[in-house]
Design an enzyme around this catalytic site. Structure first.
Site, PDB file in Angstrom:
ATOM      1  CB  ALA A 185      -1.090  -0.076   1.260  1.00 29.17           C
ATOM      2  CG  ASP A 186       0.174   4.566  -2.714  1.00 24.97           C
ATOM      3  OD1 ASP A 186      -1.069   4.504  -2.103  1.00 24.97           O
ATOM      4  OD2 ASP A 186       0.168   4.594  -4.002  1.00 24.97           O
ATOM      5  CB  SER A 187       0.537   7.946   1.804  1.00 25.07           C
ATOM      6  OG  SER A 187       0.625   8.479   0.421  1.00 25.07           O
TER       7      SER A 187
END
Length: 76
Positions: free
Chosen positions: A32-34
């Site tokens: 996941a990214d932000s």
């Protein structure tokens, strides 16, 4: 509760539900990214009909963090 949260995470992050554990890191293990994490928090809020303040959400690094937070909110 963990099973329901796992389903939401698997759906939002396009990962296999069987790959998600309490120790899974959103960034390192689940990729996941932000932005993914923000969308995930919004989905959890909608699904669980609760508000998660940004300052609390910023502390979530693992699936267990989310599960424990939601359980704690239910106990209040």
């Amino acid at each position: 509760m963990f099973e329901k949260i796992k389903e939401i995470i698997a759906d939002k992050l396009s990962v296999n539900v069987d790959d998600i554990t309490m120790e899974s890191s959103f960034i390192e293990d689940l990729g996941a990214d932000s932005l993914d994490i923000v969308e995930l928090i919004m989905a959890l809020e909608d699904e669980l009909e609760m508000e998660i303040p940004d300052e609390d959400a910023e502390k979530f690094t693992t699936v267990g963090d989310v599960v424990n937070y939601i359980k704690a909110q239910g106990d209040e």
